[in-house]
Design an enzyme around this catalytic site. Structure first.
Site, PDB file in Angstrom:
ATOM      1  N   HIS A  38     -53.027  38.080 -39.377  1.00  6.79           N
ATOM      2  CA  HIS A  38     -52.552  36.754 -38.978  1.00  6.79           C
ATOM      3  C   HIS A  38     -51.751  36.100 -40.097  1.00  6.79           C
ATOM      4  CE1 HIS A  38     -53.651  32.432 -37.604  1.00  6.79           C
ATOM      5  NE2 HIS A  38     -52.746  32.911 -36.765  1.00  6.79           N
ATOM      6  N   HIS A  84     -45.557  27.660 -39.641  1.00  4.32           N
ATOM      7  CA  HIS A  84     -46.383  27.393 -38.457  1.00  4.32           C
ATOM      8  C   HIS A  84     -46.215  25.967 -37.962  1.00  4.32           C
ATOM      9  CE1 HIS A  84     -50.046  26.082 -36.331  1.00  4.32           C
ATOM     10  NE2 HIS A  84     -50.014  27.294 -35.810  1.00  4.32           N
TER      11      HIS A  84
END
Length: 260
Positions: free
Chosen positions: A16, A58
């Site tokens: 991730h 993000h």
């Protein structure tokens, strides 16, 4: 009638944002660290700068993971590249820059790694970001290599990617299942989301790991798509997903789970 599952060339374990929480997320340092732990597939987040360059971040804003402020997509890449994207994590990573998606793609290609690009648009830039991600990766990724997997929570972004480069596989991200229609009948959880994914020509659905159960796995597999999960950081959760027969696990815990 079930649709046969096509071949799936990707590894089960996906790191991730590079290396989870062991390094500053979405930086090249994180992807290198994930590779050092044996991972060969990486998830990242991509959005557009004000001058049309795809970069890794993000959040919509800069404060959490850089020393910048404000809306990230409002800045040109030259300004974004000057920011420190590592010091927030630890002094060891101070000075780590925000990379471009092209730089990460080149790194993965040079090392034989697989890539999952989450299209993470600045609000209002869904279609533009989907088009840009698909165009870039279709242009630089060799036809003979396993293609990157494009995913998004935003159907508009996936539709734009589909129209731009239909050959690149796509996956629909889902954090909460849509409410079932009264006409769907018992056990129909996820039916609306499956239909959305099929409409977008998706090869996979990528769900919050807690949403998967045996019935939903069977529904997705029966529709010809693969079942992936985020973000799995506990052994009990990983074991449950393996027992359910899911196909991919996105994790922060590159130090806990061996991808072998």
């Amino acid at each position: 009638m079930n649709t046969p599952l096509p071949p799936w060339p990707y590894p089960r374990w996906i790191a991730h944002r590079g290396a989870g929480k062991l390094a500053p997320e979405n930086t090249l340092a994180a992807f290198r660290l994930g590779a050092q732990h044996g991972y060969r597939m990486f998830e990242c987040d991509a959005k557009l700068s004000s001058d049309g360059v795809l970069f890794l971040l993000h959040d919509a804003t800069l404060e959490r993971t850089t020393d910048g402020q404000g809306l990230a997509g409002a800045l040109p890449m030259g300004a974004l590249a000057q920011l420190d994207a590592g010091r927030w994590h630890s002094r060891a990573f101070a000075g780590e820059p925000i990379p471009t998606l092209q730089a990460l793609a080149r790194y993965c290609l040079a090392n034989g790694h697989h890539l999952n690009v989450e299209i993470k648009p600045t609000p209002g830039q869904e279609e533009a970001t989907g088009r840009a991600v698909a165009e870039l990766l279709a242009r630089i990724w060799p036809a003979a290599a396993v293609p990157p997997l494009l995913t998004s929570f935003k159907p508009e972004a996936l539709a734009a990617a589909q129209a731009t480069a239909p050959e690149l596989p796509r996956g629909l991200l889902v954090d909460r299942l849509a409410d079932a229609s009264p006409n769907d009948g018992a056990g129909a959880a996820g039916a609306a989301d499956v239909q959305t994914a099929l409409r977008l020509g998706c090869r996979a659905m990528v769900l919050n790991h807690a949403l998967w159960d045996a019935a939903l796995v069977a529904r997705v597999h029966g529709s010809g798509m693969r079942c992936l999960s985020y973000t799995v950081n506990d052994e009990w959760a990983a074991e449950r997903l393996v027992q359910l027969g899911t196909d991919g696990i996105i994790t922060d815990r590159v130090d806990l789970f061996s991808p072998a």
